[in-house]
Every structure is written in C-alpha cells, then in structure tokens.
Motif scaffolding. Structure first.
Motif, PDB file in Angstrom:
ATOM      1  N   ASP A  93      27.483  33.499  -5.562  1.00 29.46           N
ATOM      2  CA  ASP A  93      27.343  33.779  -6.983  1.00 29.46           C
ATOM      3  C   ASP A  93      26.029  32.899  -7.569  1.00 29.46           C
ATOM      4  O   ASP A  93      25.303  33.201  -8.377  1.00 29.46           O
ATOM      5  CB  ASP A  93      28.277  33.609  -7.659  1.00 29.46           C
ATOM      6  CG  ASP A  93      29.394  34.779  -7.263  1.00 29.46           C
ATOM      7  OD1 ASP A  93      28.964  35.991  -7.331  1.00 29.46           O
ATOM      8  OD2 ASP A  93      30.558  34.372  -6.815  1.00 29.46           O
ATOM      9  N   TYR A  94      26.033  31.378  -7.096  1.00 30.10           N
ATOM     10  CA  TYR A  94      25.409  30.498  -7.694  1.00 30.10           C
ATOM     11  C   TYR A  94      24.669  29.635  -6.413  1.00 30.10           C
ATOM     12  O   TYR A  94      25.359  29.216  -5.538  1.00 30.10           O
ATOM     13  CB  TYR A  94      26.020  29.399  -8.576  1.00 30.10           C
ATOM     14  CG  TYR A  94      26.513  30.281  -9.718  1.00 30.10           C
ATOM     15  CD1 TYR A  94      25.831  30.326 -11.022  1.00 30.10           C
ATOM     16  CD2 TYR A  94      27.941  30.405  -9.695  1.00 30.10           C
ATOM     17  CE1 TYR A  94      26.433  31.098 -11.824  1.00 30.10           C
ATOM     18  CE2 TYR A  94      28.384  31.220 -10.961  1.00 30.10           C
ATOM     19  CZ  TYR A  94      27.735  31.566 -11.876  1.00 30.10           C
ATOM     20  OH  TYR A  94      28.366  32.045 -13.144  1.00 30.10           O
ATOM     21  N   SER A  98      37.259  34.640  -5.921  1.00 30.04           N
ATOM     22  CA  SER A  98      36.904  33.472  -6.736  1.00 30.04           C
ATOM     23  C   SER A  98      35.238  33.478  -6.633  1.00 30.04           C
ATOM     24  O   SER A  98      34.464  33.993  -5.860  1.00 30.04           O
ATOM     25  CB  SER A  98      37.052  32.003  -5.796  1.00 30.04           C
ATOM     26  OG  SER A  98      36.645  30.847  -6.180  1.00 30.04           O
ATOM     27  N   ARG A  99      34.562  32.898  -8.049  1.00 27.74           N
ATOM     28  CA  ARG A  99      33.311  32.650  -7.969  1.00 27.74           C
ATOM     29  C   ARG A  99      32.640  31.587  -7.087  1.00 27.74           C
ATOM     30  O   ARG A  99      33.508  30.546  -6.931  1.00 27.74           O
ATOM     31  CB  ARG A  99      32.793  32.315  -9.393  1.00 27.74           C
ATOM     32  CG  ARG A  99      32.642  33.560 -10.136  1.00 27.74           C
ATOM     33  CD  ARG A  99      32.600  33.757 -11.675  1.00 27.74           C
ATOM     34  NE  ARG A  99      34.035  33.202 -12.144  1.00 27.74           N
ATOM     35  CZ  ARG A  99      34.245  33.380 -13.591  1.00 27.74           C
ATOM     36  NH1 ARG A  99      33.427  33.768 -14.357  1.00 27.74           N
ATOM     37  NH2 ARG A  99      35.468  33.016 -13.932  1.00 27.74           N
ATOM     38  N   THR A 100      31.570  31.803  -6.385  1.00 29.09           N
ATOM     39  CA  THR A 100      31.036  30.915  -5.303  1.00 29.09           C
ATOM     40  C   THR A 100      30.030  30.008  -5.736  1.00 29.09           C
ATOM     41  O   THR A 100      28.754  31.190  -6.174  1.00 29.09           O
ATOM     42  CB  THR A 100      31.188  31.495  -3.978  1.00 29.09           C
ATOM     43  OG1 THR A 100      30.343  32.823  -4.084  1.00 29.09           O
ATOM     44  CG2 THR A 100      32.259  32.003  -3.480  1.00 29.09           C
ATOM     45  N   ILE A 101      29.877  28.732  -5.332  1.00 34.83           N
ATOM     46  CA  ILE A 101      28.528  28.014  -5.474  1.00 34.83           C
ATOM     47  C   ILE A 101      28.174  27.343  -4.215  1.00 34.83           C
ATOM     48  O   ILE A 101      29.121  26.722  -3.633  1.00 34.83           O
ATOM     49  CB  ILE A 101      28.833  26.814  -6.576  1.00 34.83           C
ATOM     50  CG1 ILE A 101      29.304  27.484  -7.914  1.00 34.83           C
ATOM     51  CG2 ILE A 101      27.625  26.042  -6.909  1.00 34.83           C
ATOM     52  CD1 ILE A 101      29.961  26.386  -8.841  1.00 34.83           C
ATOM     53  N   ALA A 122      30.866  25.697 -13.488  1.00 29.63           N
ATOM     54  CA  ALA A 122      32.086  25.630 -13.606  1.00 29.63           C
ATOM     55  C   ALA A 122      32.610  25.527 -15.035  1.00 29.63           C
ATOM     56  O   ALA A 122      33.611  24.905 -15.129  1.00 29.63           O
ATOM     57  CB  ALA A 122      32.888  24.752 -12.438  1.00 29.63           C
ATOM     58  N   TYR A 142      36.395  28.789  -9.399  1.00 24.62           N
ATOM     59  CA  TYR A 142      35.215  28.381  -8.904  1.00 24.62           C
ATOM     60  C   TYR A 142      35.531  27.705  -7.578  1.00 24.62           C
ATOM     61  O   TYR A 142      36.144  26.987  -7.281  1.00 24.62           O
ATOM     62  CB  TYR A 142      34.455  27.333  -9.904  1.00 24.62           C
ATOM     63  CG  TYR A 142      34.122  28.340 -10.928  1.00 24.62           C
ATOM     64  CD1 TYR A 142      32.821  28.870 -11.125  1.00 24.62           C
ATOM     65  CD2 TYR A 142      34.790  28.326 -12.185  1.00 24.62           C
ATOM     66  CE1 TYR A 142      32.170  29.739 -12.161  1.00 24.62           C
ATOM     67  CE2 TYR A 142      34.201  28.935 -13.305  1.00 24.62           C
ATOM     68  CZ  TYR A 142      32.906  29.707 -13.250  1.00 24.62           C
ATOM     69  OH  TYR A 142      32.630  30.238 -14.675  1.00 24.62           O
ATOM     70  N   CYS A 188      40.321  34.286  -8.938  1.00 21.68           N
ATOM     71  CA  CYS A 188      39.395  33.586  -9.948  1.00 21.68           C
ATOM     72  C   CYS A 188      39.176  32.232  -9.720  1.00 21.68           C
ATOM     73  O   CYS A 188      39.197  31.735  -8.436  1.00 21.68           O
ATOM     74  CB  CYS A 188      40.348  33.621 -11.465  1.00 21.68           C
ATOM     75  SG  CYS A 188      40.822  35.302 -11.717  1.00 21.68           S
ATOM     76  N   LYS A 192      34.932  34.362  -2.074  1.00 18.84           N
ATOM     77  CA  LYS A 192      34.388  35.945  -2.634  1.00 18.84           C
ATOM     78  C   LYS A 192      35.369  36.848  -2.578  1.00 18.84           C
ATOM     79  O   LYS A 192      35.761  37.406  -3.362  1.00 18.84           O
ATOM     80  CB  LYS A 192      32.916  35.752  -2.408  1.00 18.84           C
ATOM     81  CG  LYS A 192      32.483  36.863  -3.373  1.00 18.84           C
ATOM     82  CD  LYS A 192      30.784  36.981  -2.989  1.00 18.84           C
ATOM     83  CE  LYS A 192      30.314  38.024  -3.725  1.00 18.84           C
ATOM     84  NZ  LYS A 192      29.891  37.786  -5.163  1.00 18.84           N
TER      85      LYS A 192
END
Ligand SMILES: [Zn+2]
Ligand SMILES: [Zn+2]
Length: 353
Positions: A217-218, A197-200, A236, A175, A173, A193
C-alpha cells in the motif's frame, strides 16, 4: 545414474553423474521439477557456513526449495502415491524430541543427527539440485492442481514469511511494516495484506517497485527518504505500526523496525545476520513494551501457503524472474547473485519433460 550439482569443496562445484538415491522406510523418491535458489545457497556453495556444518561433508548436493513428482515409494508409505505432485521443505524433525512433539520441528533437538531421522535437506543432508532425491514424507505436501511446480518451489520461501507472521500474532486491520523487499519480505507483505493489514514496504530500486506491483500500500525508498521512522509513523496514524518484519539483515533496519512499532507492537527478525553483534534500541523496547521475536524457517506452513497460492491470495508467479535448466546452473547462480535483469527468484529445472 542422474545429473546433480555436486560440491567437492568450498567454492568448488559442478555438474556430475551420481547414483539415483533409493527411498528407505518412510521415504519417497521425488523426480525434481523445480528448485528455487535461496539467499542462503550462494553462502552454502562458497563455504561461508561450514562453521555451522553446512555442508557437513564432501561431496555434497545443496538445494532445498523444491517441487517435484513422486516416482517411487519406500517401505510403509501410505501418505503419497506414485504420480503425486509435491512441494518440499528443508526441515524434517526427528519426530520424537520435545520440540518436534510440540510442532516446532524447525528447532529439533536432534538437529544434524541423521541417525535420529533428522534431516535438513540441502544443508546437512543431500538436497535438490539433482534430477532425483529421496525425502521423508514429513517434508512433503501435495500441490493443488492449479499451482505449477515452479510456483510451488517458492513454498519454502513463502512459508518462512508465514511463520514470522504467525509469531507476531498479526490480526486483521492495522499497519504492517516490512523492511527489505527480497523474496521473504515481499511474501510477508502479501500475506499481511491478504489477512487485511495495510502494508508499508521500505527498500529501493526494482525490488521496491515489484513490491508495489504485488500490492504494497505504501512504498518508502530509503535512498530518497531522510527519516524512514518518522515517515512510517506518520503513515500509521502517528502511533506506529502494529507489527514490523526485518527482512534486510542490517543494523539500521532492525533499529527502524523497533522505533517504528507502536506501543506493545511486535517486531519479527527474519533475515539471518552473520553474527550476534547487532545494536537494538533497548530503552525504546522497554519503554514501549516492544516484543522482538526471532523467526526461523517454516514449520507447518507449507500447506497454508500452497492454499494461498491456489486461491490467488498470494502471487508466487510474478516473483519468478528467471528459469534455467540444471545444465545452466552457474548462469542461474550468477543471475541470482548479481541480480542480473532485476533477478528476484531464479528457478532451476532439473527435469524439463
Ligand atoms: Zn531457503
Ligand atoms: Zn526432534
């Protein structure tokens, strides 16, 4: 005799016939099948790193991101058999200093002293831009059957990303921010990922687009975004990211990583800057208790990244935009340096059988 790319001075190199090296005790002879050009290679070839001893002498054969086949065993080798497919890493520690004993052989205290057994292949010791090279078995890992030599040559790069991920203690989980969608940055994004984790990703042009195709993701194009830090913090949840990876090597990227991290966040500095003279936002680091970590190389990461490639958790294949035979080394180098046709990872294949 074998073909090799031999440096004879700063900026002077070319294809030469040189003797095939013989494996010594604890070493194997590897028939090199794939070598990926690293961001450090152009600077090794042009002499930019001679002040830190890369290379330490001439003639010298660079190249360190390699995969190949074991063709001969030196005395006492039991870990490998002739015919094994192996991927390598650049660092081989002495095995006896306190850092090696604790698994941090990337920081071997006998660095650059070959008489202790230390090797930094392609930097202080003969490397892989050749048809053959000898390696200590400590520097080699078997390749899973469904991973190609070309993909496996990216294990060194992917491992460098994994080491930075491990040092931040990344958890599922949260960011993750990555600034710099070069090969290490995109692998850091893919691994983050894969962990959940969400990735920027912050970057521009083809490399940012590739990061998007490989799952970021972003995406933030810094040429079109007035305030990167605010945009990252907004994505985030207003609190900032849990961990940030600086893979661009610029002052602004280092500052953005610190400013975009949430309180008690972690920042890993992965790109190697040319000097110590960089500015960090120290007040924010203290007030927000930001942990800034330098990360070097990839100790004990090769097996895990090869497993991730095998399992499909990370994609090395689509990072390889070009392959060339050893004879076309200069074309390969120019393609990489000038990013011709969107070049990302350029792989040289010394043996095309
Ligand atoms: Zn490298
Ligand atoms: Zn050591």
């Amino acid at each position: 005799m074998m073909n090799a790319i031999v440096m004879t001075g700063p900026g002077e190199y070319g294809l030469q016939k040189v003797p095939v090296p013989r494996p010594r005790k604890g070493e194997v002879l590897v028939k090199i099948r794939a070598v990926a050009i690293c961001g450090s290679d152009p600077k090794v070839f042009d002499g930019s790193y001679m002040g830190i001893g890369w290379p330490p002498h001439f003639p010298f054969i660079p190249g360190h991101e390699f995969a190949g086949k074991v063709v001969e065993l030196g005395e006492g080798v039991t870990k490998f058999s002739v015919g094994d497919r192996v991927a390598g890493e650049a660092h081989c520690g002495c095995g006896e200093c306190i850092n090696c004993m604790e698994g941090r052989y990337n920081l071997c205290l006998n660095y650059g002293k070959p008489e202790t057994g230390h090797r930094h292949y392609g930097f202080t010791y003969q490397g892989a831009y050749a048809e053959y090279n000898t390696y200590n078995v400590k520097a080699l890992t078997k390749i899973p059957d469904n991973v190609t030599y070309e993909e496996a040559s990216l294990a060194d790069t992917a491992g460098t990303a994994l080491q930075a991920i491990k040092l931040t203690g990344i958890a599922p989980c949260g960011y993750t921010l990555v600034i710099g969608p070069g090969p290490i940055g995109i692998f850091a994004m893919q691994i983050a990922k894969a962990i959940g984790s969400r990735t920027i990703m912050v970057g521009r042009r083809e490399r940012l687009e590739l990061a998007g195709r490989l799952g970021a993701d972003y995406l933030i194009n810094y040429e079109q975004c007035k305030d990167v830090v605010s945009r990252v913090r907004e994505i985030a949840g207003g609190l900032g990211v849990h961990q940030a990876f600086e893979c661009a090597g610029s002052d602004s990227a280092m500052q953005q990583c610190v400013l975009a991290a949430r309180k008690n966040g972690k920042v890993a500095l992965v790109a190697l800057p040319a000097t110590d003279l960089h500015m960090l936002p120290v007040k924010t680091m203290v007030m927000n208790q930001i942990h800034v970590i330098g990360s070097r190389a990839n100790p004990s990461c090769t097996r895990d990244v090869l497993e991730m490639m095998s399992a499909g958790a990370i994609n090395a294949r689509d990072m390889i935009t070009h392959t060339f035979p050893l004879q076309d080394f200069e074309t390969a180098m120019q393609t990489f340096v000038r990013r011709i046709d969107g070049a990302m990872k350029v792989v040289v294949c010394p043996n095309n059988d």
